[in-house]
Write a protein that holds these residues in place. Structure first.
Motif, PDB file in Angstrom:
ATOM      1  N   LYS A  99      -5.745  38.834   3.669  1.00  0.00           N
ATOM      2  CA  LYS A  99      -6.867  39.492   4.326  1.00  0.00           C
ATOM      3  C   LYS A  99      -8.011  38.493   4.539  1.00  0.00           C
ATOM      4  O   LYS A  99      -8.608  38.426   5.618  1.00  0.00           O
ATOM      5  CB  LYS A  99      -7.339  40.672   3.467  1.00  0.00           C
ATOM      6  N   LYS A 100      -8.255  37.705   3.497  1.00  0.00           N
ATOM      7  CA  LYS A 100      -9.327  36.711   3.581  1.00  0.00           C
ATOM      8  C   LYS A 100      -9.027  35.696   4.691  1.00  0.00           C
ATOM      9  O   LYS A 100      -9.896  35.335   5.488  1.00  0.00           O
ATOM     10  CB  LYS A 100      -9.459  35.991   2.225  1.00  0.00           C
ATOM     11  N   ALA A 140     -10.417  32.334  -2.382  1.00  0.00           N
ATOM     12  CA  ALA A 140     -10.999  32.480  -1.045  1.00  0.00           C
ATOM     13  C   ALA A 140     -11.591  31.157  -0.541  1.00  0.00           C
ATOM     14  O   ALA A 140     -11.480  30.838   0.645  1.00  0.00           O
ATOM     15  CB  ALA A 140     -12.080  33.551  -1.081  1.00  0.00           C
ATOM     16  N   GLU A 178      -9.703  37.069   8.006  1.00  0.00           N
ATOM     17  CA  GLU A 178     -11.144  37.105   8.266  1.00  0.00           C
ATOM     18  C   GLU A 178     -11.666  35.734   8.704  1.00  0.00           C
ATOM     19  O   GLU A 178     -12.490  35.623   9.613  1.00  0.00           O
ATOM     20  CB  GLU A 178     -11.899  37.555   7.000  1.00  0.00           C
ATOM     21  N   VAL A 179     -11.168  34.712   8.012  1.00  0.00           N
ATOM     22  CA  VAL A 179     -11.625  33.353   8.351  1.00  0.00           C
ATOM     23  C   VAL A 179     -11.209  33.001   9.781  1.00  0.00           C
ATOM     24  O   VAL A 179     -12.010  32.500  10.575  1.00  0.00           O
ATOM     25  CB  VAL A 179     -11.061  32.308   7.358  1.00  0.00           C
ATOM     26  N   PRO A 233      -5.044  40.312  -0.923  1.00  0.00           N
ATOM     27  CA  PRO A 233      -6.418  39.933  -0.543  1.00  0.00           C
ATOM     28  C   PRO A 233      -6.506  38.527   0.067  1.00  0.00           C
ATOM     29  O   PRO A 233      -7.387  38.280   0.887  1.00  0.00           O
ATOM     30  CB  PRO A 233      -7.187  40.001  -1.871  1.00  0.00           C
ATOM     31  N   ASN A 234      -5.587  37.645  -0.320  1.00  0.00           N
ATOM     32  CA  ASN A 234      -5.625  36.290   0.250  1.00  0.00           C
ATOM     33  C   ASN A 234      -5.286  36.313   1.735  1.00  0.00           C
ATOM     34  O   ASN A 234      -5.883  35.588   2.535  1.00  0.00           O
ATOM     35  CB  ASN A 234      -4.654  35.367  -0.483  1.00  0.00           C
ATOM     36  N   GLU A 245     -10.253  29.159   2.769  1.00  0.00           N
ATOM     37  CA  GLU A 245     -11.146  28.882   3.891  1.00  0.00           C
ATOM     38  C   GLU A 245     -11.124  27.383   4.239  1.00  0.00           C
ATOM     39  O   GLU A 245     -11.050  27.001   5.400  1.00  0.00           O
ATOM     40  CB  GLU A 245     -12.575  29.319   3.550  1.00  0.00           C
TER      41      GLU A 245
END
Lengths: 423, 608
Positions: A190-191, A296, A194-195, A187-188, A300
């Motif tokens: 993926k995050k 997350a 996204e950022v 998930p990291n 970011e």
């Protein structure tokens, strides 16, 4: 000494003194900042950058603070324009053009437009030069987007003619692993994707995070001759997608305990490559502050620290590259039943044809069965890869009568062709 | 000039202090903004000398309570601290006290070691539990701004904030270094040769010298706490309980006290709300007052420490009003004084703080919920700029006023008798403007009344009246009276208003004023005293020379609406007699009404 002589000497002295005073007079002040002391804190969001800027105020005592604040604002904008490793003005041409508008940009009224926020408190405020000058430090958020737009409107920033580069974003994984699969399970990662995606789209870049490797297999056979690339998924994916540039990133979240609380620090690495050559365009690492926040949040923050700098380098590369034309990677696979001489003639023919059609080229690989070229085609003629393919296809028989070009795969960056015997 | 010879040296002294006083102090390497500290108190008085060891447990409790109120309480420095309560850890505190008591010669360094052994860990646990909420208040403006746009739900607290919280804990240990209890005694006349001389205690005075030792708790990255000595503050105080000479003082006495010739009296008990005890005897009362003074002085000294001194920045400045980022959360109160400094870098690169003036807090911002709410201060001295440094100027809140001046008095011509076969003759009407020296304490009540620059004043004065036309006749002999002595005591209210550094004030007083003429004859001394109660009003102007010093002049009128009460009393005292015979008589109608004026010097002392 006679009275007349005395008067003449006095007059000469007065003239001399006046002259000295005149030459000693300072040049009229320009709007450029006195201070150039600025520290980049963070690229807060795609449009804004936070900096800690120092300003030096001089002049009348009652105006020292106001002058120092104005100077700090100017220094902050100056830093965005010309300071640091990734300034907004990158080429000499841009810098030269900027000198024509710098007075306007740094004018007190104008400079305030670019300050989207300014801290109320001073980080420091010190009288220097025996109290004649004032040095202050403040935080500022600079609206880099607005600055860029204004400079583009003034013709300072070289407008990128045509579309912005198409960028693919993919996590960096150990050799042999699939970045797409890793992204689905981590998930990291993926995050982070996204950022980056959000950052790039806010800057109006075309961006794609591949979700599947469908086109990869088709391509892999064609490019497997290139040493080492068989395990470079990023490169292969980028080529298969046809991006101009691809970015890879790593994400790490380290944590430690302070008392009973866990604090985390995000560490990211972002690298940008030219798709056609896998040439490294820029690399940056970003760090977040240590926080007791979720992964997350620190990811970011760390990415914000890194991405803007990498993006500046992509932008610089793109501007430079566009001057040379539209870049394509051409791979010719000689599949027909040609003897050794014919194969040599084919290589010569392809080389001649490329020289005729393109404004620049580079031979990457020339083997018995494969020809790999990087070419820059004129944007007005060959904005689309299909147009270049068509010109190549039509021109090839003139150079080599016994053969013809056929398409294997075409995307916006890569034209994969085979040369077969003429029918 | 009437006052010139008298006040020139004073004025010179004041000007010298203003002009040549220290203008700069070494620049401390701290940020401008005050960062909250957390404090734990150790409920033990460290008795550091043989005299201190004679302190009784009950007195130790009173002293501890007084110090706790000043350091931790709302009326003291409490608002600027977070409190790390060690109530649950009382067993560990007890262990420290036991261990410390076992030491024959406890040094401060050894005390720090014992604190590390016993209390460091529990405090680290408290800090850990509280750190999130405390760190929230430390998030900088830039940090908040950085987070507000993209991660609005986050607090923006960083590990650095946590570490600051964990490393901002202090402990204090009260210390008593000197303790004395003095009883002033008088002797009664012997009734006969055989009877022993009886002693009567008239007043009791406690003198305390002591302080607090401040320790700092350091927390390692691994979360291990260790205590080190920070500093020791010392001050002294004394208080005397006046027993008026008619009460026999007996500690914890509850029984009725017989006073010869005056009947049965009960021991006066004063209820002191400061402690939980509903009432206390004079002895305890005197000790409590001495303890309170000591504690107040210690609070001021603590506030002067760099670690605990409130500091901020000038946010804005316009129209003589200063905006600064301190407020209710830090316990800022109305009329609190703040000095403003400018950082100056010399050619060698050394930073110094240059005084720019001072202001007084006016509008106290409630920053308990919104840290961006500012307080407002009224500029008294100096011109400020945003970004200048603001530091509190801790004072006890009681100013001392010295007022040399003159008052008027009219004694009509006439002759009267004091009732001892004597006569007091005023040959010629005395209409005089006589010199007085006035001394007053002005307590700033703005904090309690909510009205800035209001003071309750309590003072007294002493003057001399010319007596060349006053003759006293006694036993067939007439002599000139000695110069008359005039004195007065007063209480009143003062309201000041500042226009920059110039303050205008008005004062209303209730006064008890008296003068007396006296003369010695062969065996007897004769004294004639006139006492009057009256109302007076004054107004004047002061100039603030420094944050703690004003100079000005005052003028007023005494005796609005005439005298409230006017009495004459004569006294004949034989040689070696303590108290003579007194008689009331009708004397000339003295007119006290009239103007008075003087110059005044107001000083705000840092301690009692």
């Amino acid at each position: 000494m006679g009275r007349t002589t005395q008067i003449i000497i006095a007059a000469m002295l007065a003239f001399l003194l006046t002259g000295c005073a005149a030459t000693g007079k300072k040049h009229p002040k320009n709007n450029l900042p006195l201070s150039r002391e600025v520290t980049l804190i963070e690229s807060t969001n795609p449009a804004e950058v936070m900096v800690l800027a120092t300003g030096i105020g001089e002049g009348k005592k009652k105006n020292l603070t106001d002058n120092a604040i104005l100077d700090a604002r100017r220094a902050a904008v100056y830093f965005i324009l010309l300071g640091g490793t990734d300034p907004l003005l990158q080429t000499q041409e841009e810098k030269d053009k900027f000198t024509l508008v710098q007075e306007k940009v740094f004018a007190a009224k104008q400079i305030n437009r670019y300050i989207s926020w300014e801290s109320n408190t001073f980080e420091n405020r010190v009288k220097i030069a025996r109290g004649k000058k004032l040095k202050i430090q403040k935080y500022f958020k600079i609206n880099k987007k607005l600055l860029r737009e204004d400079l583009s409107a003034d013709g300072v920033l070289i407008q990128i003619e045509g579309p912005l580069p198409f960028i693919m974003v993919i996590p960096e994984v150990p050799k042999g692993e699939s970045p797409i699969e890793r992204m689905l399970t981590d998930p990291n990662l993926k995050k982070a994707a996204e950022v980056i995606e959000s950052y790039l789209t806010a800057r109006r870049y075309d961006v794609q995070v591949p979700k599947q490797a469908a086109a990869l297999n088709e391509l892999s056979d064609a490019i497997r001759f290139e040493q080492g690339v068989e395990e470079d998924y990023g490169y292969q994916l980028a080529l298969s997608i046809g991006s101009d540039v691809y970015m890879t990133y790593t994400v790490e979240v380290v944590e430690r305990k302070i008392g009973s609380s866990t604090v985390r620090k995000g560490i990211v690495g972002v690298r940008a490559f030219e798709t056609t050559t896998a040439r490294l365009l820029g690399t940056e690492t970003g760090y977040s502050a240590e926080r007791s926040s979720a992964d997350a949040v620190v990811i970011e923050e760390a990415l914000n620290d890194a991405i803007d700098k990498v993006l500046s380098r992509i932008s610089a590369y793109w501007k430079e590259d566009l001057n040379r034309g539209v870049q394509y990677k051409l791979i010719f696979s000689i599949e027909g039943d040609f003897d050794e001489d014919e194969r040599e003639d084919i290589a010569f023919a392809i080389s001649d044809l490329i020289e005729e059609l393109c404004s620049g080229s580079r031979e990457n690989v020339v083997t018995e069965n494969t020809l790999d070229y990087l070419v820059w085609a004129r944007a007005d003629q060959f904005r689309k890869s299909s147009k270049l393919y068509r010109a190549l296809k039509e021109g090839f028989p003139d150079k080599f009568e016994g053969g013809m070009l056929k398409r294997i795969n075409i995307n916006r960056k890569l034209i994969l062709m085979k040369i077969v015997e003429a029918e | 000039m009437f006052f010139d010879p008298l006040f020139k040296p004073v004025i010179n002294l004041v000007l010298a202090a203003v002009l040549f006083g220290p203008g700069t102090i070494g620049y401390p390497q701290t940020a401008d903004a005050y960062e909250r500290k957390s404090v734990s108190s150790i409920d033990m008085v460290w008795l550091a000398s043989p005299s201190a060891r004679s302190l009784k447990p009950k007195q130790a409790d009173l002293l501890l309570s007084a110090i706790r109120r000043q350091i931790m309480g709302e009326e003291g420095l409490g608002a600027r601290f977070d409190y790390n309560s060690l109530k649950k850890e009382s067993a560990l505190v007890g262990r420290f006290i036991r261990k410390a008591s076992e030491e024959d010669d406890l040094t401060m360094e050894r005390a720090a070691e014992l604190l590390t052994e016993t209390l460091a860990e529990p405090i680290v646990r408290i800090l850990d539990a509280q750190k999130e909420i405390r760190a929230k208040a430390r998030v900088s403006e830039a940090e908040r701004r950085k987070f507000i746009t993209i991660k609005a739900k986050e607090l923006g607290i960083t590990a650095e904030d946590f570490e600051k919280v964990m490393n901002s804990a202090y402990l204090y240990l009260p210390v008593l270094t000197r303790y004395s209890r003095e009883v002033t005694k008088t002797t009664e006349e012997k009734e006969n040769e055989e009877e022993k001389e009886k002693e009567k205690k008239t007043s009791i005075r406690y003198k305390l010298t002591g302080g607090i030792v401040w320790f700092k708790l350091d927390v390692s990255p691994a979360g291990k706490g260790s205590v080190r000595l920070l500093t020791q503050l010392e001050t002294h105080s004394s208080y005397s309980a006046d027993l008026k000479g008619i009460y026999k003082l007996q500690e914890n006495a509850n029984e009725d006290i017989p006073v010869p010739g005056a009947g049965i009296f009960k021991l006066i008990k004063k209820t002191v709300t400061a402690v939980s005890a509903p009432s206390m005897d004079e002895d305890s009362y005197a000790f409590l007052k001495a303890s309170q003074s000591l504690a107040k002085n210690l609070a001021i000294k603590t506030a002067e420490l760099e670690e605990f001194c409130l500091s901020a920045q000038v946010f804005d400045y316009a129209g003589g009003m200063v905006g600064f980022n301190l407020g209710k959360r830090e316990g800022v109160f109305l009329d609190q004084k703040f000095r403003v400094y400018e950082k100056v870098e010399d050619e060698a690169g050394t930073l110094e703080l240059e005084k720019k003036g001072f202001f007084m807090a006016r509008g106290i911002g409630d920053n308990t919920t919104n840290p961006e709410v500012l307080s407002r201060g009224k500029r008294i001295i100096g011109e400020y700029e945003p970004g200048m440094m603001v530091k509190e100027f801790p004072r006890i809140g009681i100013d001392v006023a010295i007022r040399p001046g003159a008052a008027s008095l009219t004694i009509p011509k006439g002759t009267c008798s004091g009732g001892f076969g004597d006569s007091l003759c005023v040959e010629k009407e005395i209409q005089t403007l006589f010199p007085i020296l006035d001394l007053a304490a002005q307590t700033n009540t703005a904090r309690f009344l909510g009205v800035p620059q209001t003071f309750i004043t309590l003072g007294g004065f002493l003057g001399a009246i010319p007596a060349k036309d006053v003759k006293i006749s006694y036993a067939g002999e007439q002599k000139d009276a000695y110069a008359g002595v005039c004195w007065g005591l007063y209480g009143g209210l003062i309201k000041k208003h500042y226009f920059r550094r110039v303050a205008f004030f008005a004062e209303a007083r209730y006064e008890v004023q008296a003068f007396s003429f006296s003369r010695s004859f062969d065996d007897d001394d004769l004294t004639y005293t006139n006492t009057i109660e009256l109302l007076s009003g004054a107004a004047g102007m002061e100039i603030a020379l420094r944050a703690d010093l004003n100079i000005g002049f005052t003028g007023g009128f005494k005796g609005f609406g005439g005298a409230i009460q006017d009495t004459w009393e004569s006294e004949k005292k034989e040689e070696n007699e303590e108290e003579g015979e007194k008689k009331a008589f009708t004397g000339p109608e003295v007119d006290y009404s009239g103007p008075f004026f003087g110059i005044q010097l107001i000083y705000s002392p840092p301690t009692w």
